[in-house]
Design an enzyme around this catalytic site. Structure first.
Site, short mmCIF file in Angstrom:
data_model
loop_
_atom_site.label_atom_id
_atom_site.label_comp_id
_atom_site.label_asym_id
_atom_site.label_seq_id
_atom_site.Cartn_x
_atom_site.Cartn_y
_atom_site.Cartn_z
N SER A 104 -6.80 13.48 -41.28
CA SER A 104 -6.61 12.82 -42.57
C SER A 104 -7.97 12.60 -43.26
O SER A 104 -8.66 13.56 -43.57
CB SER A 104 -5.82 11.52 -42.37
OG SER A 104 -5.30 11.03 -43.57
N ASP A 136 -12.80 -4.17 -49.20
CA ASP A 136 -13.27 -4.14 -50.59
C ASP A 136 -13.74 -2.74 -50.97
O ASP A 136 -13.36 -2.22 -52.04
CB ASP A 136 -14.42 -5.14 -50.79
CG ASP A 136 -13.94 -6.58 -50.77
OD1 ASP A 136 -12.73 -6.81 -51.01
OD2 ASP A 136 -14.76 -7.48 -50.50
N HIS A 138 2.67 12.25 -40.22
CA HIS A 138 1.24 12.31 -40.55
C HIS A 138 0.35 11.95 -39.37
O HIS A 138 -0.71 12.52 -39.21
CB HIS A 138 0.97 11.37 -41.73
CG HIS A 138 -0.44 11.42 -42.22
ND1 HIS A 138 -1.05 12.59 -42.62
CD2 HIS A 138 -1.37 10.44 -42.38
CE1 HIS A 138 -2.29 12.33 -43.01
NE2 HIS A 138 -2.51 11.04 -42.86
#
Length: 259
Positions: free
Chosen positions: A91, A181, A241
């Site tokens: 990924s 963040d 996945h």
């Protein structure tokens, strides 16, 4: 390419010689997710499972682009005097591996990419980031208390468990060991892929997808072969996945036959 960050890692098969094998995890993952497979690969290779920036024990940075993350891997190789490595990436880690191979093909001996293509996706994991950031950790004494706050945004229990691997209890308080963040701010970069023009990697390449996943589909094959002309594409029946976790034996066998 900018100077990379020093990455943390797990090592296995230290006694083995030859080209090292690097393993790069996906978004929200870490080297620890690959510990079992790394030990299996270490029967034949010297293996390094890396924590990519903003994950695991690796340094945090506001920059979260694939060229930046590829620079981190390049620094890892340079710091250890490795001229080349074989690289397995899943990924997000697969996009890091592809970026490294396309920008520094001389440093990658073989490339295996798990359930991702060199394309931009519309899948977004922003809701997961938001749910993790909004979870109230103060006052929680059990992981189940934090998990209960994620149920609405992440109804699938296995996915919640995966995300909660980033929850750390230190000195009686929970905190996330992942830079939410930076990941949230750079989600567009993470689901995208850098424009590398006509760059290509002519080394041996294997793409492994899951038939229940929509990350490697026939529409992506042209992009794969444009950048990786020697690529073979194998699909694991019934895998989604997270194919390396769902079908570890089949996945490991494909990597071992290739690497």
């Amino acid at each position: 390419m900018a100077q990379g960050l020093p990455l943390t890692y797990l090592e296995a098969g230290e006694a083995n010689g030859g080209t090292p094998l690097l393993v790069l995890h996906g978004l929200f993952g870490s080297a620890r997710n690959w510990q079992t497979l790394a030990k299996r690969f270490a029967e034949r290779h010297r293996v390094y499972a890396l924590d990519l920036r903003n994950h695991g024990g690796a340094p945090w940075s506001d920059e979260m682009t694939y060229p930046a993350m590829a620079a981190d891997v390049l620094r890892f190789l340079d710091d250890r005097g490795f001229a080349r490595a074989s690289v397995v990436g899943h990924s997000m880690g697969g996009k890091v591996a592809m970026t490294l191979a396309l920008t520094h093909p001389d440093r990658v001996e073989r490339l295996a990419v798990a359930d991702i293509a060199p394309v931009a996706y519309t899948h977004t994991h922003a809701p997961f980031v938001a749910a993790m950031k909004q979870a109230r950790l103060e006052g929680c004494t059990r992981r189940s208390e934090v998990e209960a706050q994620l149920v609405d945004a992440v109804p699938e229990a296995p996915l919640r468990s995966f995300l909660l691997q980033n929850l750390v209890l230190e000195q009686g308080s929970f905190h996330w060991r992942i830079n939410l963040d930076a990941i949230g701010a750079r989600m567009a970069d993470l689901i995208g892929f850098p424009d590398l023009g006509d760059a290509r990697y002519d080394g041996p390449t294997l793409f492994i997808g899951g038939t229940r996943s929509d990350y490697i589909v026939p529409e992506n094959h042209a992009a794969i072969h444009r950048h990786f002309p020697k690529a073979a594409i194998e699909m694991i029946e019934g895998a989604g996945h997270w194919l390396h976790a769902e079908r570890p034996q089949e996945f490991a066998a494909l990597v071992e036959d290739f690497a």
